[in-house]
Design a protein around this motif. Structure first.
Motif: not given
Lengths: 399, 154
Positions: A164-167, A169-171, A239-241
């Motif tokens: 959870t910390n790793y991701l 809000d990336a998803l 991470h990128i969106t």
């Protein structure tokens, strides 16, 4: 007189260090080993989707991480990952790529393990017991495993922080698509390519390469106007969106138009968005279908890329066929775009591997819109943090 | 109507020659207008059948029209070696089911040959007229690692 001589060719570009990558980052064997230790052995990495392990005792082997792995859904519904090796003499335990097994017996000496990784049986155990080697000391090596929105990740580091910390809000861009209705993987293929792993990761962030694709040039589905609707959102953790772009398939005779009724949840049929997750996974969608790429380094010069295509689990036969066709149009192994993308990654690799190319330039700035290179810069900023080296001058240790 | 297996073999070799020679119009002329072409594979990872390519006649024409512009290395060649293993007459409508093993060798412009794919052609052939025509072809691949892939139907 050549336009540039050796000295000017090998001189670092007159750009900020964040805006170019030294060839060494793609080809140096020592740096590659360091990447495996500092990034791949410590980062959360995508293993498979929930739909690949639908039932208790379903398993899925992963043969191309640094160690052989097996993911198993337990009787309790939880997915666990183990080193796919027998704790006795090291033989590979699960040899099938997928299947269902309540327990697994090693073919070699018949030690048996359950879905918790516990060793539950050893033929003629008395000699072990005499030496106090008990069955409970002979379980499998478990690997940290967690999931978000049906995407199952593993982490080889026993001290890994939470997924959870790793991701973060990336998803978020894919949350509705992945959760509103059950999603299912319907396509899987692998490609072993002659390129450094980052060169494939880059290809999903380097939107400037869009002009390479014949179907995009011919059909003009991407216009100057639609380009600027795309924005890159830079999440923490590298991470990128990329989202905001809509593709106009409607007026193009050479591409099948998309029907809104076939759009996946939270998307329009024209949505074109992607979320690269550091270090090696990319989620993307073309509205009616999703794709997940996972890139695994094999050597500095070779990488294994896994491609998954996803639709809705409850698709009618007709809807599934539409998704398959639209997946295959751009993303299948015989599609218009994917072979071109892979070709490009290999040709870039050839340039760096030979010592011909000295630097990769990632300096386009378009306010994180259109074909800005900001996604790649964000990736390399994260890479630099994990490696303690800057991508533009990796010979120097910075941390 | 008796089916001459030798004729079937000759016909399928001509189809393979047309594909090898990238003579797309010749290939399409050997197919009926309602021809359907698909490439399939079974995924042991997913335990599922997959369709990797599916086209009707219009789809194939469109694919072939784009091929000259598609990025790749000029001079790369494919060679399809087929071996007919089964010919079965289906009903009285002049159609036969034919299974062939196929090996595809890809040769680079430098002349380096490598195995590209292995699999089977599952063909339906109309033999009711003077000249046989392909009604349906399923290229069922055993090979699922195609490197960077291919723009050309197998």
């Amino acid at each position: 007189m050549p336009s540039r001589n050796r000295e000017t060719w090998e001189r670092p570009p007159d750009l900020p260090g964040t805006h170019f990558v030294d060839a060494m980052a793609y080809s140096d064997p020592e740096l590659f080993e360091e990447e495996k230790q500092r990034i791949l052995a410590r980062a959360w990495r995508f293993g498979c989707h929930d739909s690949e392990l639908p039932d208790p005792f379903d398993f899925r082997t992963i043969d191309h991480a640094e160690v052989p792995l097996v993911m198993i859904r337990g009787e309790d519904g939880k997915v666990r990952t183990f080193y796919n090796v027998c704790s006795h003499r090291g033989a590979k335990l699960f040899n099938d790529l997928s299947g269902n097994a309540r327990t697994k017996t090693c073919f070699f000496h018949h030690w048996t393990f359950d879905w918790r990784g516990d060793c539950v049986s050893r033929p003629r155990p008395q000699p072990y017991e005499a030496l106090h080697l008990e069955a409970e000391d002979c379980g499998l090596k478990e690997v940290a495993t967690d999931s978000q929105y049906g995407l199952i990740f593993f982490n080889l580091d026993d001290d890994a922080g939470s997924l959870t910390n790793y991701l973060g809000d990336a998803l978020s861009a894919f949350e509705q698509t992945l959760t509103e209705e059950p999603v299912e993987v319907f396509h899987y293929h692998q490609a072993e390519i002659q390129a450094n792993w980052k060169q494939w990761v880059e290809s999903n962030m380097d939107h400037y390469h869009e002009w390479m694709h014949v179907m995009l040039r011919r059909t003009n589905v991407i216009t100057e106007e639609t380009l600027f609707h795309r924005k890159a959102e830079l999440h923490s953790g590298g991470h990128i969106t990329f989202r905001g772009m809509e593709i106009d398939y409607e007026h193009e005779g050479t591409i099948a138009p998309r029907e809104q009724s076939k759009a996946m949840p939270g998307l329009t049929a024209e949505t074109f968005q992607a979320t690269p997750l550091f270090p090696n996974t990319v989620l993307m969608t073309r509205g009616t279908v999703m794709r997940i790429d996972t890139t695994t380094p094999l050597t500095p010069d070779t990488s294994l890329v896994e491609f998954r295509g996803l639709g809705l689990k409850d698709d009618t036969e007709e809807d599934r066929m539409v998704r398959i066709r639209q997946h295959n149009e751009f993303w299948g192994p015989m599609s218009h775009n994917l072979p071109e993308d892979l070709f490009a990654a290999e040709q870039c690799a050839a340039g760096y591997r030979s010592g011909g190319a000295a630097y990769g330039i990632i300096c386009r700035e378009e306010n994180l819109s259109a074909q800005d290179d900001g996604g790649m810069r964000h990736f390399y900023a994260e890479w630099s943090k994990w490696m303690g080296r800057s991508a533009s001058d990796p010979k120097i240790i910075t941390a | 109507m008796a089916v001459d297996k030798e004729d079937i073999r000759d016909f399928l070799n001509k189809v393979a020659d047309a594909l090898d020679g990238e003579a797309w119009d010749d290939f399409l002329s050997m197919c009926v207008p309602e021809f359907e072409y698909r490439v399939t594979a079974f995924s042991y990872e997913l335990n599922k059948d997959m369709i990797w390519l599916i086209h009707d006649m219009d789809g194939l024409r469109s694919l072939f029209n784009v091929l000259p512009e598609q990025l790749g290395r000029r001079g790369t060649r494919m060679l399809r070696q087929i071996s007919v293993t089964d010919v079965t007459q289906v009903g009285a409508d002049g159609r036969v089911d034919v299974t062939s093993k196929v090996i595809v060798v890809r040769t680079s412009p430098e002349g380096v040959s490598e195995l590209f794919a292995a699999g089977r052609y599952l063909d339906v052939i109309d033999v009711s007229e003077d000249v046989p025509k392909l009604v349906r072809r399923e290229t069922q691949l055993d090979t699922r690692e195609l490197g960077i892939g291919s723009h050309v139907p197998i």
